[in-house]
Design a protein around this motif. Sequence first.
Motif, PDB file in Angstrom:
ATOM      1  N   GLY A   1       7.094   0.027  -0.893  1.00 27.55           N
ATOM      2  CA  GLY A   1       7.016   0.924   0.389  1.00 27.55           C
ATOM      3  C   GLY A   1       6.417   2.022   0.611  1.00 27.55           C
ATOM      4  O   GLY A   1       6.168   2.494   1.690  1.00 27.55           O
ATOM      5  N   ARG A   2       5.887   2.504  -0.973  1.00 27.01           N
ATOM      6  CA  ARG A   2       5.726   3.499  -0.153  1.00 27.01           C
ATOM      7  C   ARG A   2       3.915   3.114  -0.678  1.00 27.01           C
ATOM      8  O   ARG A   2       3.504   4.663   0.174  1.00 27.01           O
ATOM      9  CB  ARG A   2       6.004   4.690  -1.939  1.00 27.01           C
ATOM     10  N   ASP A   3       3.656   2.454  -0.929  1.00 29.34           N
ATOM     11  CA  ASP A   3       1.399   2.508  -0.717  1.00 29.34           C
ATOM     12  C   ASP A   3       0.856   1.670   0.009  1.00 29.34           C
ATOM     13  O   ASP A   3      -0.449   1.766   0.050  1.00 29.34           O
ATOM     14  CB  ASP A   3       1.302   1.703  -2.468  1.00 29.34           C
ATOM     15  N   VAL A   4       1.860   0.383   0.160  1.00 31.22           N
ATOM     16  CA  VAL A   4       1.065  -0.541   1.366  1.00 31.22           C
ATOM     17  C   VAL A   4       0.998   0.306   2.407  1.00 31.22           C
ATOM     18  O   VAL A   4       1.787   0.578   3.206  1.00 31.22           O
ATOM     19  CB  VAL A   4       1.338  -1.592   1.405  1.00 31.22           C
ATOM     20  N   LYS A   5      -0.440   0.092   2.878  1.00 29.88           N
ATOM     21  CA  LYS A   5      -0.086   0.826   5.007  1.00 29.88           C
ATOM     22  C   LYS A   5      -1.228  -0.646   5.439  1.00 29.88           C
ATOM     23  O   LYS A   5      -1.700  -1.014   5.008  1.00 29.88           O
ATOM     24  CB  LYS A   5      -1.056   2.434   4.810  1.00 29.88           C
ATOM     25  N   ALA A   6      -1.250   0.258   6.872  1.00 35.56           N
ATOM     26  CA  ALA A   6      -1.986  -0.929   7.530  1.00 35.56           C
ATOM     27  C   ALA A   6      -3.319  -0.237   7.454  1.00 35.56           C
ATOM     28  O   ALA A   6      -3.569   0.908   7.598  1.00 35.56           O
ATOM     29  CB  ALA A   6      -1.527  -0.881   8.996  1.00 35.56           C
ATOM     30  N   CYS A   7      -4.296  -0.956   7.206  1.00 30.22           N
ATOM     31  CA  CYS A   7      -6.298  -0.597   7.312  1.00 30.22           C
ATOM     32  C   CYS A   7      -6.748  -0.404   8.243  1.00 30.22           C
ATOM     33  O   CYS A   7      -5.973  -0.506   9.730  1.00 30.22           O
ATOM     34  CB  CYS A   7      -7.150  -1.933   7.098  1.00 30.22           C
TER      35      CYS A   7
ATOM     36  N   LEU B   1      -2.992  -5.146   6.255  1.00 27.52           N
ATOM     37  CA  LEU B   1      -2.033  -4.294   4.836  1.00 27.52           C
ATOM     38  C   LEU B   1      -2.663  -4.409   3.511  1.00 27.52           C
ATOM     39  O   LEU B   1      -3.142  -5.605   2.822  1.00 27.52           O
ATOM     40  CB  LEU B   1      -0.616  -4.958   4.621  1.00 27.52           C
ATOM     41  N   ASP B   2      -2.634  -3.105   2.804  1.00 26.99           N
ATOM     42  CA  ASP B   2      -3.264  -3.494   1.696  1.00 26.99           C
ATOM     43  C   ASP B   2      -2.844  -1.607   1.011  1.00 26.99           C
ATOM     44  O   ASP B   2      -2.515  -0.643   2.023  1.00 26.99           O
ATOM     45  CB  ASP B   2      -4.562  -2.939   1.361  1.00 26.99           C
ATOM     46  N   SER B   3      -3.301  -1.237  -0.580  1.00 31.56           N
ATOM     47  CA  SER B   3      -3.152  -0.303  -0.826  1.00 31.56           C
ATOM     48  C   SER B   3      -3.713   0.506  -0.683  1.00 31.56           C
ATOM     49  O   SER B   3      -3.950   1.972  -1.127  1.00 31.56           O
ATOM     50  CB  SER B   3      -2.282  -0.233  -1.829  1.00 31.56           C
ATOM     51  N   GLN B   4      -5.486   0.353  -0.312  1.00 35.83           N
ATOM     52  CA  GLN B   4      -6.320   0.656   0.239  1.00 35.83           C
ATOM     53  C   GLN B   4      -6.729   0.825   1.768  1.00 35.83           C
ATOM     54  O   GLN B   4      -6.594  -0.200   2.444  1.00 35.83           O
ATOM     55  CB  GLN B   4      -7.488   0.692  -0.881  1.00 35.83           C
ATOM     56  N   SER B   5      -7.390   1.968   1.894  1.00 38.46           N
ATOM     57  CA  SER B   5      -7.667   1.939   3.758  1.00 38.46           C
ATOM     58  C   SER B   5      -9.199   2.255   3.550  1.00 38.46           C
ATOM     59  O   SER B   5      -9.217   2.844   3.663  1.00 38.46           O
ATOM     60  CB  SER B   5      -7.124   2.807   4.401  1.00 38.46           C
ATOM     61  N   PRO B   6      -9.897   1.966   4.038  1.00 37.43           N
ATOM     62  CA  PRO B   6     -10.251  -0.033   4.256  1.00 37.43           C
ATOM     63  C   PRO B   6      -9.782  -0.569   3.823  1.00 37.43           C
ATOM     64  O   PRO B   6      -9.811  -0.532   2.071  1.00 37.43           O
ATOM     65  CB  PRO B   6     -11.356  -0.008   4.765  1.00 37.43           C
ATOM     66  N   CYS B   7      -9.337  -1.987   3.510  1.00 40.90           N
ATOM     67  CA  CYS B   7      -8.706  -2.973   3.223  1.00 40.90           C
ATOM     68  C   CYS B   7      -9.375  -3.595   2.013  1.00 40.90           C
ATOM     69  O   CYS B   7     -10.680  -3.065   2.520  1.00 40.90           O
ATOM     70  CB  CYS B   7      -8.042  -3.511   3.733  1.00 40.90           C
TER      71      CYS B   7
END
Length: 198
Positions: free
Chosen positions: A50-56, A62-68
């Motif tokens: 919930g804290r770390d996963v975001k949309a690329c 969905l990933d914990s980094q962006s870009p994925c």
Amino acid sequence: MAGSEIERVIQLLARLPGLGPRSARRAALHLLKKREALLLPLADALATMGRDVKACSVCGNLDSQSPCAICADPKRDAGQICVVETVADLWALERSGVFKGRYHVLGGSLSALDGRGPADLNLDGLLARASDAREIILATNATVEGQTTAHYITDRLRAAAPAGLTVSRLAHGVPVGGELDYLDDGTLGAALKARRLL
């Protein structure tokens, strides 16, 4: 009767796809029985997700980094972009291990009944990425909404994309191992239209 904390967990679990109130109750009891081995690690993993996963910022995955990880992978073919409706569709294609290009998640499909128009989809991002692509593969669902979305995107790409861009569509038809007698008319019709020379 279960306490209010347990009831709250049961109600939340029952909102998940495929879980009704009975299944949610069983899952909650199982989690409590396996508190150390399952409940506490699951709670920690959910909090982290919930804290770390975001949309690329590039494709919408969905990933914990962006870009994925897919967009950041230099081994992936940046000239091929596979357009999908949802992240679940992207994950399904990735499980196949066949596609080695990059993706673009629309965030749904066009649907007049649900009030979803072009402005509700991630189309501007796709049009911006199309200028650097040589092929856009439309992998929208084989539903009326998916077909409508694919036609709309094709029209927009033809009007705005550079010359030489290929727009293709996933084939529809007879599944591997499928028997013709058990297929519906729409699937058989799509298979006949998508036939290829041998």
